[in-house]
Design a protein around this motif. Structure first.
Motif, PDB file in Angstrom:
ATOM      1  N   GLU A  38       0.847  -1.200   0.027  1.00 25.99           N
ATOM      2  CA  GLU A  38      -0.353   0.357   0.107  1.00 25.99           C
ATOM      3  C   GLU A  38       0.671   0.928  -0.110  1.00 25.99           C
ATOM      4  OE1 GLU A  38      -3.044  -0.006   2.977  1.00 25.99           O
ATOM      5  OE2 GLU A  38      -3.200  -2.742   2.277  1.00 25.99           O
ATOM      6  N   VAL A  39       2.206   0.861   1.089  1.00 29.38           N
ATOM      7  CA  VAL A  39       2.462   2.184   0.821  1.00 29.38           C
ATOM      8  C   VAL A  39       3.414   2.723  -0.280  1.00 29.38           C
ATOM      9  CG1 VAL A  39       4.949   3.272   1.594  1.00 29.38           C
ATOM     10  CG2 VAL A  39       3.300   2.199   3.305  1.00 29.38           C
ATOM     11  N   ARG A  40       4.478   1.394  -1.038  1.00 33.47           N
ATOM     12  CA  ARG A  40       4.495   1.467  -2.644  1.00 33.47           C
ATOM     13  C   ARG A  40       3.567   2.196  -3.499  1.00 33.47           C
ATOM     14  NH1 ARG A  40       7.901  -2.977  -1.646  1.00 33.47           N
ATOM     15  NH2 ARG A  40       5.981  -4.284  -1.448  1.00 33.47           N
ATOM     16  N   LEU A  41       2.151   1.773  -3.268  1.00 37.75           N
ATOM     17  CA  LEU A  41       1.570   2.017  -4.554  1.00 37.75           C
ATOM     18  C   LEU A  41       0.572   3.097  -4.021  1.00 37.75           C
ATOM     19  CD1 LEU A  41      -1.019  -1.041  -4.933  1.00 37.75           C
ATOM     20  CD2 LEU A  41       0.324   0.258  -6.619  1.00 37.75           C
ATOM     21  N   ALA A  42       1.218   3.937  -2.983  1.00 38.98           N
ATOM     22  CA  ALA A  42       0.422   5.651  -2.319  1.00 38.98           C
ATOM     23  C   ALA A  42       1.390   6.167  -2.748  1.00 38.98           C
ATOM     24  CB  ALA A  42      -0.418   5.390  -1.077  1.00 38.98           C
ATOM     25  N   VAL A  43       2.550   6.188  -2.899  1.00 34.23           N
ATOM     26  CA  VAL A  43       3.803   6.868  -3.309  1.00 34.23           C
ATOM     27  C   VAL A  43       3.822   6.662  -4.479  1.00 34.23           C
ATOM     28  CG1 VAL A  43       6.561   6.756  -3.141  1.00 34.23           C
ATOM     29  CG2 VAL A  43       4.861   6.886  -0.635  1.00 34.23           C
ATOM     30  N   GLY A  44       4.142   6.078  -5.502  1.00 28.90           N
ATOM     31  CA  GLY A  44       3.275   5.859  -6.500  1.00 28.90           C
ATOM     32  C   GLY A  44       2.691   6.732  -7.281  1.00 28.90           C
ATOM     33  N   GLU A  45       1.474   6.959  -7.015  1.00 29.13           N
ATOM     34  CA  GLU A  45       0.728   7.331  -7.199  1.00 29.13           C
ATOM     35  C   GLU A  45       0.603   8.575  -6.421  1.00 29.13           C
ATOM     36  OE1 GLU A  45      -3.142   7.627  -9.963  1.00 29.13           O
ATOM     37  OE2 GLU A  45      -1.901   5.475  -9.179  1.00 29.13           O
ATOM     38  N   ALA A  46       0.527   9.362  -5.490  1.00 31.78           N
ATOM     39  CA  ALA A  46       0.942  10.502  -5.041  1.00 31.78           C
ATOM     40  C   ALA A  46       2.407  11.427  -6.328  1.00 31.78           C
ATOM     41  CB  ALA A  46       1.672  10.515  -3.600  1.00 31.78           C
ATOM     42  N   CYS A  47       3.298  10.597  -6.197  1.00 36.22           N
ATOM     43  CA  CYS A  47       4.344  11.489  -7.233  1.00 36.22           C
ATOM     44  C   CYS A  47       4.046  11.170  -8.894  1.00 36.22           C
ATOM     45  CB  CYS A  47       5.572  10.368  -6.747  1.00 36.22           C
ATOM     46  SG  CYS A  47       6.281  10.471  -5.013  1.00 36.22           S
ATOM     47  N   SER A  48       3.857  10.575  -8.811  1.00 37.69           N
ATOM     48  CA  SER A  48       2.830  10.141 -10.764  1.00 37.69           C
ATOM     49  C   SER A  48       2.612  11.288 -10.694  1.00 37.69           C
ATOM     50  CB  SER A  48       2.418   8.791 -11.130  1.00 37.69           C
ATOM     51  OG  SER A  48       3.131   8.142 -11.023  1.00 37.69           O
ATOM     52  N   ARG A  49       1.049  11.748  -9.811  1.00 33.00           N
ATOM     53  CA  ARG A  49       0.254  12.510 -10.078  1.00 33.00           C
ATOM     54  C   ARG A  49       1.094  14.525  -9.882  1.00 33.00           C
ATOM     55  NH1 ARG A  49      -1.474  16.875  -5.949  1.00 33.00           N
ATOM     56  NH2 ARG A  49      -3.190  17.603  -6.928  1.00 33.00           N
ATOM     57  N   ALA A  50       2.552  14.372  -9.279  1.00 35.69           N
ATOM     58  CA  ALA A  50       2.597  15.370  -8.464  1.00 35.69           C
ATOM     59  C   ALA A  50       4.154  15.785 -10.199  1.00 35.69           C
ATOM     60  CB  ALA A  50       4.091  15.547  -7.310  1.00 35.69           C
ATOM     61  N   VAL A  51       4.217  14.573 -10.500  1.00 33.09           N
ATOM     62  CA  VAL A  51       5.528  14.553 -11.867  1.00 33.09           C
ATOM     63  C   VAL A  51       4.107  14.834 -12.683  1.00 33.09           C
ATOM     64  CG1 VAL A  51       6.409  12.827 -13.775  1.00 33.09           C
ATOM     65  CG2 VAL A  51       6.867  13.104 -11.494  1.00 33.09           C
ATOM     66  N   GLY A  94     -13.612  13.093  -2.383  1.00 38.20           N
ATOM     67  CA  GLY A  94     -13.907  13.384  -0.833  1.00 38.20           C
ATOM     68  C   GLY A  94     -12.344  13.123   0.243  1.00 38.20           C
ATOM     69  N   VAL A  95     -11.140  13.860  -1.018  1.00 39.34           N
ATOM     70  CA  VAL A  95     -10.669  13.586   0.514  1.00 39.34           C
ATOM     71  C   VAL A  95     -10.303  15.168   1.133  1.00 39.34           C
ATOM     72  CG1 VAL A  95      -7.584  13.715   0.161  1.00 39.34           C
ATOM     73  CG2 VAL A  95      -8.736  12.286  -1.859  1.00 39.34           C
ATOM     74  N   PRO A  96     -10.617  14.685   2.287  1.00 37.61           N
ATOM     75  CA  PRO A  96     -10.118  15.943   3.035  1.00 37.61           C
ATOM     76  C   PRO A  96      -8.813  16.446   3.028  1.00 37.61           C
ATOM     77  CG  PRO A  96      -9.665  13.987   4.445  1.00 37.61           C
ATOM     78  CD  PRO A  96      -9.845  13.865   2.707  1.00 37.61           C
ATOM     79  N   GLY A  97      -9.055  18.473   3.743  1.00 32.71           N
ATOM     80  CA  GLY A  97      -7.919  18.425   3.430  1.00 32.71           C
ATOM     81  C   GLY A  97      -7.943  20.152   3.607  1.00 32.71           C
ATOM     82  N   SER A  98      -7.061  21.187   3.864  1.00 33.91           N
ATOM     83  CA  SER A  98      -7.114  22.434   3.390  1.00 33.91           C
ATOM     84  C   SER A  98      -6.843  22.730   1.933  1.00 33.91           C
ATOM     85  CB  SER A  98      -6.374  23.406   4.093  1.00 33.91           C
ATOM     86  OG  SER A  98      -4.609  23.050   4.107  1.00 33.91           O
ATOM     87  N   ALA A 119      -8.408   9.412  -5.889  1.00 29.87           N
ATOM     88  CA  ALA A 119      -9.376   8.407  -5.284  1.00 29.87           C
ATOM     89  C   ALA A 119      -8.423   7.103  -5.005  1.00 29.87           C
ATOM     90  CB  ALA A 119     -10.292   8.382  -6.048  1.00 29.87           C
ATOM     91  N   VAL A 120      -7.918   7.144  -5.612  1.00 27.77           N
ATOM     92  CA  VAL A 120      -6.349   5.396  -6.122  1.00 27.77           C
ATOM     93  C   VAL A 120      -5.820   5.918  -4.256  1.00 27.77           C
ATOM     94  CG1 VAL A 120      -4.782   4.597  -6.324  1.00 27.77           C
ATOM     95  CG2 VAL A 120      -6.784   4.817  -7.914  1.00 27.77           C
ATOM     96  N   ILE A 121      -5.731   6.509  -3.962  1.00 28.69           N
ATOM     97  CA  ILE A 121      -4.811   7.137  -2.648  1.00 28.69           C
ATOM     98  C   ILE A 121      -5.591   7.064  -1.571  1.00 28.69           C
ATOM     99  CG2 ILE A 121      -3.547   8.565  -2.271  1.00 28.69           C
ATOM    100  CD1 ILE A 121      -2.441   9.513  -4.367  1.00 28.69           C
ATOM    101  N   SER A 122      -6.585   7.379  -1.506  1.00 31.10           N
ATOM    102  CA  SER A 122      -7.867   7.565  -0.578  1.00 31.10           C
ATOM    103  C   SER A 122      -7.880   6.167  -0.123  1.00 31.10           C
ATOM    104  CB  SER A 122      -8.727   8.806  -1.039  1.00 31.10           C
ATOM    105  OG  SER A 122      -9.517   8.110  -1.952  1.00 31.10           O
ATOM    106  N   GLY A 123      -8.397   5.333  -1.528  1.00 27.87           N
ATOM    107  CA  GLY A 123      -8.683   3.650  -1.298  1.00 27.87           C
ATOM    108  C   GLY A 123      -7.398   2.979  -0.826  1.00 27.87           C
ATOM    109  N   LEU A 124      -6.003   3.435  -0.767  1.00 32.40           N
ATOM    110  CA  LEU A 124      -5.291   2.821  -0.106  1.00 32.40           C
ATOM    111  C   LEU A 124      -4.687   3.337   0.614  1.00 32.40           C
ATOM    112  CD1 LEU A 124      -3.423   2.779  -3.177  1.00 32.40           C
ATOM    113  CD2 LEU A 124      -3.649   0.196  -2.268  1.00 32.40           C
ATOM    114  N   VAL A 125      -4.938   4.063   1.715  1.00 30.72           N
ATOM    115  CA  VAL A 125      -4.401   4.867   3.123  1.00 30.72           C
ATOM    116  C   VAL A 125      -5.622   5.799   3.845  1.00 30.72           C
ATOM    117  CG1 VAL A 125      -2.850   7.010   3.512  1.00 30.72           C
ATOM    118  CG2 VAL A 125      -2.416   5.746   1.331  1.00 30.72           C
TER     119      VAL A 125
END
Length: 152
Positions: A38-51, A94-98, A119-125
């Protein structure tokens, strides 16, 4: 509390390295083996999004990844330098934040892809927060360390 900071140019080929580093630091921090995927997938998704955000907006700054070993949790922050990007996608997913000072921008097709990634990240974490502002966005994810969860 140990912190590892990783910065990489916004190139898709560097996302795999970020995933490997995140998994290695999470393992060293004592994160349960069952959670490492889950850590690997979530980080991959977040980093791909930022890239993707950096590349589509012509941002030359590096993508930032902070890996924090805290007393009760292991957390990862992935930051981009794109002002206000992903605000509507985070709200729609539906991801919480500011969203302080973040302009709401319309990114058309990129917005749909961004929404899917969040949505993928919020499903993993279970513990994820997205913040966006005039200096860029941040996805903060955390996982409990074994023995830190009190019985109910």
């Amino acid at each position: 509390m140990a912190t590892v900071e990783l910065r990489f140019s916004a190139q898709p080929e560097h996302v795999r390295t970020a995933r490997l580093v995140a998994a290695a630091v999470a393992r060293r921090a004592g994160v349960d083996e069952a959670v490492l995927d889950e850590v690997r997938l979530a980080v991959g998704e977040a980093c791909s999004r930022a890239v993707g955000l950096h590349r589509s907006n012509g941002v030359e700054a590096p993508v930032r990844v902070l890996l924090n070993e805290e007393e009760k949790a292991f957390s990862i922050e992935v930051g981009d330098e794109v002002p206000g990007a992903g605000v509507a996608a985070a709200d729609a997913a539906g991801v919480p934040g500011s969203r302080e000072g973040a302009p709401t921008q319309d990114f058309d097709d990129a917005e749909g892809e961004d929404q899917m990634g969040l949505a993928v990240i919020s499903g993993l974490v279970d513990d994820v927060e997205v913040s966006a502002g005039e200096h860029g966005g941040l996805i903060r994810m955390s996982w409990p360390r074994p023995g830190s969860v009190e019985p109910s």
